[in-house]
Design a protein around this motif. Sequence first.
Motif, PDB file in Angstrom:
ATOM      1  N   GLN A  55       0.833  -1.212   0.000  1.00  0.00           N
ATOM      2  CA  GLN A  55       0.000   0.000   0.000  1.00  0.00           C
ATOM      3  C   GLN A  55       0.862   1.254   0.000  1.00  0.00           C
ATOM      4  N   LEU A  56       1.909   1.271   0.819  1.00  0.00           N
ATOM      5  CA  LEU A  56       2.812   2.418   0.882  1.00  0.00           C
ATOM      6  C   LEU A  56       3.496   2.634  -0.465  1.00  0.00           C
ATOM      7  N   PHE A  57       3.911   1.554  -1.084  1.00  0.00           N
ATOM      8  CA  PHE A  57       4.585   1.621  -2.389  1.00  0.00           C
ATOM      9  C   PHE A  57       3.679   2.275  -3.436  1.00  0.00           C
ATOM     10  N   TYR A  58       2.457   1.838  -3.517  1.00  0.00           N
ATOM     11  CA  TYR A  58       1.548   2.383  -4.526  1.00  0.00           C
ATOM     12  C   TYR A  58       1.058   3.783  -4.165  1.00  0.00           C
ATOM     13  N   ASP A  59       1.024   4.095  -2.875  1.00  0.00           N
ATOM     14  CA  ASP A  59       0.654   5.455  -2.463  1.00  0.00           C
ATOM     15  C   ASP A  59       1.690   6.471  -2.916  1.00  0.00           C
ATOM     16  N   GLU A  60       2.951   6.029  -2.957  1.00  0.00           N
ATOM     17  CA  GLU A  60       4.037   6.949  -3.305  1.00  0.00           C
ATOM     18  C   GLU A  60       4.023   7.342  -4.779  1.00  0.00           C
ATOM     19  N   CYS A  61       3.504   6.477  -5.629  1.00  0.00           N
ATOM     20  CA  CYS A  61       3.465   6.802  -7.060  1.00  0.00           C
ATOM     21  C   CYS A  61       2.271   6.135  -7.722  1.00  0.00           C
ATOM     22  N   ILE A  62       1.348   6.949  -8.192  1.00  0.00           N
ATOM     23  CA  ILE A  62       0.134   6.441  -8.819  1.00  0.00           C
ATOM     24  C   ILE A  62       0.443   5.711 -10.125  1.00  0.00           C
ATOM     25  N   ASP A  63       1.575   6.046 -10.766  1.00  0.00           N
ATOM     26  CA  ASP A  63       1.937   5.434 -12.047  1.00  0.00           C
ATOM     27  C   ASP A  63       2.210   3.937 -11.921  1.00  0.00           C
ATOM     28  N   PHE A  64       2.630   3.482 -10.727  1.00  0.00           N
ATOM     29  CA  PHE A  64       2.951   2.073 -10.569  1.00  0.00           C
ATOM     30  C   PHE A  64       1.743   1.175 -10.868  1.00  0.00           C
ATOM     31  N   ASP A  65       0.560   1.671 -10.549  1.00  0.00           N
ATOM     32  CA  ASP A  65      -0.644   0.872 -10.747  1.00  0.00           C
ATOM     33  C   ASP A  65      -0.930   0.656 -12.229  1.00  0.00           C
ATOM     34  N   GLY A  66      -0.395   1.554 -13.068  1.00  0.00           N
ATOM     35  CA  GLY A  66      -0.569   1.403 -14.503  1.00  0.00           C
ATOM     36  C   GLY A  66       0.366   0.382 -15.096  1.00  0.00           C
ATOM     37  N   ILE A  67       1.405   0.014 -14.345  1.00  0.00           N
ATOM     38  CA  ILE A  67       2.373  -0.978 -14.825  1.00  0.00           C
ATOM     39  C   ILE A  67       1.894  -2.383 -14.454  1.00  0.00           C
ATOM     40  N   ILE A  68       1.750  -2.621 -13.162  1.00  0.00           N
ATOM     41  CA  ILE A  68       1.151  -3.855 -12.643  1.00  0.00           C
ATOM     42  C   ILE A  68       0.180  -3.430 -11.552  1.00  0.00           C
ATOM     43  N   GLU A  69      -1.058  -3.816 -11.672  1.00  0.00           N
ATOM     44  CA  GLU A  69      -2.090  -3.354 -10.743  1.00  0.00           C
ATOM     45  C   GLU A  69      -1.837  -3.857  -9.327  1.00  0.00           C
ATOM     46  N   GLN A  70      -2.047  -2.973  -8.370  1.00  0.00           N
ATOM     47  CA  GLN A  70      -1.902  -3.327  -6.965  1.00  0.00           C
ATOM     48  C   GLN A  70      -2.804  -4.506  -6.603  1.00  0.00           C
ATOM     49  N   ALA A  71      -4.024  -4.487  -7.110  1.00  0.00           N
ATOM     50  CA  ALA A  71      -4.983  -5.547  -6.791  1.00  0.00           C
ATOM     51  C   ALA A  71      -4.498  -6.906  -7.262  1.00  0.00           C
ATOM     52  N   SER A  72      -3.807  -6.933  -8.409  1.00  0.00           N
ATOM     53  CA  SER A  72      -3.306  -8.205  -8.942  1.00  0.00           C
ATOM     54  C   SER A  72      -2.230  -8.789  -8.037  1.00  0.00           C
ATOM     55  N   ILE A  73      -1.317  -7.925  -7.561  1.00  0.00           N
ATOM     56  CA  ILE A  73      -0.246  -8.403  -6.679  1.00  0.00           C
ATOM     57  C   ILE A  73      -0.815  -8.882  -5.352  1.00  0.00           C
ATOM     58  N   GLU A  74      -1.764  -8.147  -4.779  1.00  0.00           N
ATOM     59  CA  GLU A  74      -2.336  -8.532  -3.486  1.00  0.00           C
ATOM     60  C   GLU A  74      -3.118  -9.842  -3.602  1.00  0.00           C
ATOM     61  N   LYS A  75      -3.871 -10.001  -4.699  1.00  0.00           N
ATOM     62  CA  LYS A  75      -4.635 -11.234  -4.897  1.00  0.00           C
ATOM     63  C   LYS A  75      -3.689 -12.420  -5.060  1.00  0.00           C
TER      64      LYS A  75
END
Length: 506
Positions: free
Chosen positions: A9-29
């Motif tokens: 969560q901290l990682f993706y909060d720091e840069c919104i662009d990361f979610d466009g590369i690999i989605e946060q939801a995909s990694i958590e699932k």
Amino acid sequence: MKNVYDEIQLFYDECIDFDGIIEQASIEKYLRKKAWRGNSDADLKCIWKNLQWFIYYLDYIDLYDLNELSDLDYAKSLFWIAENNGTMVLNEDSVKDFFAILEDFYRYLLKEKQISQLESLRNGKKYFFVEEQFTLPEIKSTDEEFYENLHTTKELSMKDANKLNVLLEKLLNKIGLYYKNEEFSFDFNRALSLYSGPFNVVPDEDGEEFWLGFWDYYLFDYHLVKNDSTPLRYFYESKKDVLTADEKHILNDLLRAKFTVFYINRLVNESVVECTNLLTDERIQLPTPDYGLHDYKKVILYGHIYLDGVVMLNYITSIPASTILRKRIKEEIMRQQCLYKYQDPEVNIEQFFERHAIMVRHTIDILVHLAKVNVVAPELLLHQFPTIKQAIEKPDEAVTLLLQSLAKRYKFSLHATDLLLKMWGSFFYSFKSTDRAEFIAAGIFLSFATINGVNFINKKNFLKKLAVSDKEFSNSCKKIAEALQLRVFDPRYLTEEGFVLSLYAF
């Protein structure tokens, strides 16, 4: 203690662009599926660290589609991660682990129909295993290829320019956060005072132009109190062991940038303008400014440029100025350089700017906005100061130590302390005083403060702590003033603050 999902969560909060590369939801699932199968939080964190650095690499190469990665890209990613991570060592075990983690994650993405194939990843692994024998292929790091291409290419592609801008912005944000720490609060406020001048007009956070100019001055030209280094150089020297290769390269270019006052001479083409260095008359070519070129011959510009590198500028200020006004500005700056020669007789214009770029900024502002004929008092340039010959004998150490202690107590900069001791040395060689060390130190210190317009020292408390009476102090000051022929804003002992304040003495 943070679990793996807190870190994500901290990682993706720091840069919104990361979610466009690999989605946060995909990694958590994916990680939750691993947890259900018995993987510990430590196992999940190990997987996440590898995926995190892989995402950093994808962000670095500006790629948002995993299907576009080539075999070579996967091999390069390991070299980039090893170079920028600092804790990863490329050996057989680490390479196997990395590809095993990535392939397992890719099989999940393939099942979820988020990627179309695994072949490129598997072929990327083959660079490290030739006939099942581990080897480190000779592959240049992505950084080196990227920057080598930038330095040998006449024109940057839009993609490379965007990548460079992203890298530069991230680095400057990192430096800005570093200097917002409490450790540098005094320096920050001192720099703000120098930049805003004696009127101390500081806008709120909405004053974008003011703050852009301030940070340009602070990082490139301000000198830190304790070590006299510029913040940009001090950051590089302090952090170079943990900086990435690309950050080091950008910083090396930025550190070569020089504060320059110039004007546009002519338009070469749509993308290039020919400029003239106001002080040296040197012709330089720069990218066309992005703020328009209306009446471009009636402006003066100043800021930091580096002609031989890739990073060319941070923030350039443009101010309306006629040809006549440009001539006056040049004359005033040359006079200031002459004054500074009382401290450094061999100084050239570039060295003068390295020490007193803030004075040049104020000079331009005064001549453009204030009705003032001369910024530098003409009589100062004509004044004949006494010639003082230094002997082999060193000045009284008791006075020297006391002055150093006082300078530290009142937070004088290293540069100001050097000038203070220079003043003490000049007095020592010109007048053999037999007074107590406290008498001499009190007279030298407060005379120095008066010359530079320092007004925050409480004279009564100051003399009380040194056990010096008003009469003794007055006698000491008189001897010093007569021996050195001191005057207000004496250029031999003017600090950065003193020079700036002298510009506003009407």
